[in-house]
Design a protein around this motif. Structure first.
Motif, PDB file in Angstrom:
ATOM      1  N   THR A 256       0.840  -1.198   0.000  1.00 63.95           N
ATOM      2  CA  THR A 256       0.000   0.000   0.000  1.00 63.95           C
ATOM      3  C   THR A 256       0.880   1.254   0.000  1.00 63.95           C
ATOM      4  OG1 THR A 256      -0.089   0.196   2.420  1.00 63.95           O
ATOM      5  CG2 THR A 256      -1.777  -1.178   1.354  1.00 63.95           C
ATOM      6  N   ILE A 257       0.281   2.366  -0.396  1.00 62.69           N
ATOM      7  CA  ILE A 257       0.965   3.657  -0.345  1.00 62.69           C
ATOM      8  C   ILE A 257       1.322   3.998   1.097  1.00 62.69           C
ATOM      9  CG2 ILE A 257       0.657   6.154  -0.620  1.00 62.69           C
ATOM     10  CD1 ILE A 257       1.174   4.810  -3.239  1.00 62.69           C
ATOM     11  N   GLN A 258       0.444   3.643   2.026  1.00 62.05           N
ATOM     12  CA  GLN A 258       0.676   3.946   3.446  1.00 62.05           C
ATOM     13  C   GLN A 258       1.917   3.225   3.972  1.00 62.05           C
ATOM     14  OE1 GLN A 258      -2.400   3.309   2.103  1.00 62.05           O
ATOM     15  NE2 GLN A 258      -2.924   5.492   2.228  1.00 62.05           N
ATOM     16  N   GLU A 259       2.125   1.990   3.519  1.00 60.10           N
ATOM     17  CA  GLU A 259       3.319   1.243   3.926  1.00 60.10           C
ATOM     18  C   GLU A 259       4.579   1.917   3.394  1.00 60.10           C
ATOM     19  OE1 GLU A 259       3.397  -2.839   2.931  1.00 60.10           O
ATOM     20  OE2 GLU A 259       2.060  -3.456   4.544  1.00 60.10           O
ATOM     21  N   GLU A 260       4.514   2.349   2.148  1.00 59.73           N
ATOM     22  CA  GLU A 260       5.680   3.007   1.548  1.00 59.73           C
ATOM     23  C   GLU A 260       5.995   4.312   2.269  1.00 59.73           C
ATOM     24  OE1 GLU A 260       7.390   4.343  -2.850  1.00 59.73           O
ATOM     25  OE2 GLU A 260       5.417   3.393  -2.665  1.00 59.73           O
ATOM     26  N   ILE A 261       4.959   5.082   2.576  1.00 61.91           N
ATOM     27  CA  ILE A 261       5.155   6.334   3.317  1.00 61.91           C
ATOM     28  C   ILE A 261       5.757   6.055   4.687  1.00 61.91           C
ATOM     29  CG2 ILE A 261       3.947   8.228   4.477  1.00 61.91           C
ATOM     30  CD1 ILE A 261       1.984   8.229   2.101  1.00 61.91           C
ATOM     31  N   GLN A 262       5.238   5.060   5.375  1.00 66.86           N
ATOM     32  CA  GLN A 262       5.765   4.730   6.700  1.00 66.86           C
ATOM     33  C   GLN A 262       7.240   4.352   6.630  1.00 66.86           C
ATOM     34  OE1 GLN A 262       4.137   1.252   8.649  1.00 66.86           O
ATOM     35  NE2 GLN A 262       4.580   2.078  10.674  1.00 66.86           N
TER      36      GLN A 262
ATOM     37  N   LYS B 120       9.257   7.597   5.666  1.00 68.17           N
ATOM     38  CA  LYS B 120       9.107   8.716   6.592  1.00 68.17           C
ATOM     39  C   LYS B 120       9.561   8.365   8.001  1.00 68.17           C
ATOM     40  CE  LYS B 120       5.748  12.137   8.246  1.00 68.17           C
ATOM     41  NZ  LYS B 120       4.324  12.579   8.252  1.00 68.17           N
TER      42      LYS B 120
ATOM     43  N   ASP C  24       2.498  13.945   2.510  1.00 67.86           N
ATOM     44  CA  ASP C  24       3.287  12.725   2.623  1.00 67.86           C
ATOM     45  C   ASP C  24       3.454  12.005   1.286  1.00 67.86           C
ATOM     46  OD1 ASP C  24       3.758  13.150   5.261  1.00 67.86           O
ATOM     47  OD2 ASP C  24       2.563  11.485   6.008  1.00 67.86           O
ATOM     48  N   GLU C  25       2.427  11.957   0.480  1.00 70.37           N
ATOM     49  CA  GLU C  25       2.537  11.263  -0.807  1.00 70.37           C
ATOM     50  C   GLU C  25       3.506  11.984  -1.744  1.00 70.37           C
ATOM     51  OE1 GLU C  25      -0.776   9.664  -2.901  1.00 70.37           O
ATOM     52  OE2 GLU C  25      -1.956   9.359  -1.075  1.00 70.37           O
TER      53      GLU C  25
ATOM     54  N   SER D  45       1.177  15.766   7.660  1.00 73.11           N
ATOM     55  CA  SER D  45       0.990  14.525   6.898  1.00 73.11           C
ATOM     56  C   SER D  45       0.319  14.764   5.547  1.00 73.11           C
ATOM     57  CB  SER D  45       0.156  13.525   7.705  1.00 73.11           C
ATOM     58  OG  SER D  45      -1.107  14.073   8.024  1.00 73.11           O
TER      59      SER D  45
END
Length: 277
Positions: free
Chosen positions: A55-61, A64, A127-128, A124
């Motif tokens: 997911t995009i959220q995993e990549e951001i985490q 970041k 973030d993307e 946040s």
């Protein structure tokens, strides 16, 4: 390393802390740390080249929160090695050396002001934009492949890592300056004042620097942070931890740099003219 395995970063932190607490002098420790972290980053880079985040959220985490903390440690030790490796012999020159390095840290934040404010505010909403990889290369000419290869980095994860490293280094440098100043701490009972500073903290910093540079206190033979500590206790305001950053802000003013000094000068002149009437 297993895909997105948090244990990898936990184990890294444990190894890092063990090495950090070993009995090496600062220069030897820096060399050991840099060598250790480089190997870990190579492992991370090899895994990252073939990994696809679910997911995009995993990549951001990852870009970041996880990777910058690891990269910040090698940046910190590289900077520390350079600073301590070029440390001059005398106390006075050491103080100037550390103060100069502090200014560099604050200037880096000013040169990346928009993102620094985003980082400090724990934002946040971008973030993307900042922490998702895009297809470009060679973003920074002076970086290793782990921060210039589009498969291994985003546009801002290295800058974030530098902010983290700079904050740690700032604490180190301020501690060193305190040691050089003999840890002149003030006993609160000696300055139990009911006077409160009601102008801005930056105004007080402006006044302190003016007094220091004019030689009005100890003929200039004292540290500006020591003066800030006394004034802070006297007027019940905490400024010593931000004095260097505030001075950078004063120097960066686009119009009148000495706003507070000009204001109090005008007020004094006005009062003297009124008394003559």
């Amino acid at each position: 390393m297993k895909p997105y395995d948090f244990n990898y970063f936990y184990e890294f932190e444990c190894e890092y802390e063990a090495l950090k607490n070993s009995k090496y002098d600062v220069l030897e420790l820096c060399h050991k740390m840099i060598e250790f972290i480089q190997e870990k980053l190579k492992e991370l880079g090899k895994w990252l080249k073939s990994h696809i985040f679910s997911t995009i959220q995993e990549e951001i985490q990852f870009f970041k929160e996880l990777k910058p903390k690891m990269v910040s440690k090698i940046i910190y030790h590289q900077q520390l090695l350079k600073i301590e490796g070029s440390l001059p012999p005398t106390k006075k020159k050491k103080k100037k050396h550390y103060e100069k390095e502090l200014v560099k840290l604050y200037e880096y934040g000013m040169n990346n002001k928009e993102f620094y404010e985003y980082y400090r505010s724990k934002g946040s909403y971008k973030d993307e934009e900042y922490f998702v990889r895009k297809q470009y290369k060679n973003l920074w000419d002076n970086c290793s492949h782990l921060i210039s290869d589009s498969k291994l980095c985003t546009s801002h994860d290295f800058i974030l890592a530098t902010f983290i490293a700079n904050e740690i280094l700032e604490g180190y440098l301020e501690k060193k300056l305190e040691e050089l100043n003999g840890n002149h701490l003030i006993n609160n009972s000696l300055l139990n004042s009911n006077l409160n500073w009601t102008a801005s903290k930056v105004d007080l910093v402006e006044l302190i620097y003016a007094l220091h540079l004019s030689g009005a206190i100890n003929a200039g033979n004292c540290d500006v942070k020591e003066i800030a500590t006394y004034f802070g206790k006297m007027f019940n305001v905490d400024i010593e931890d931000n004095i260097y950053r505030a001075f950078i802000d004063i120097k960066s003013r686009k119009t009148i740099q000495t706003k507070f000094l000009n204001t109090i000068t005008e007020n004094l002149n006005r009062k003297m003219k009124e008394d003559e009437l």
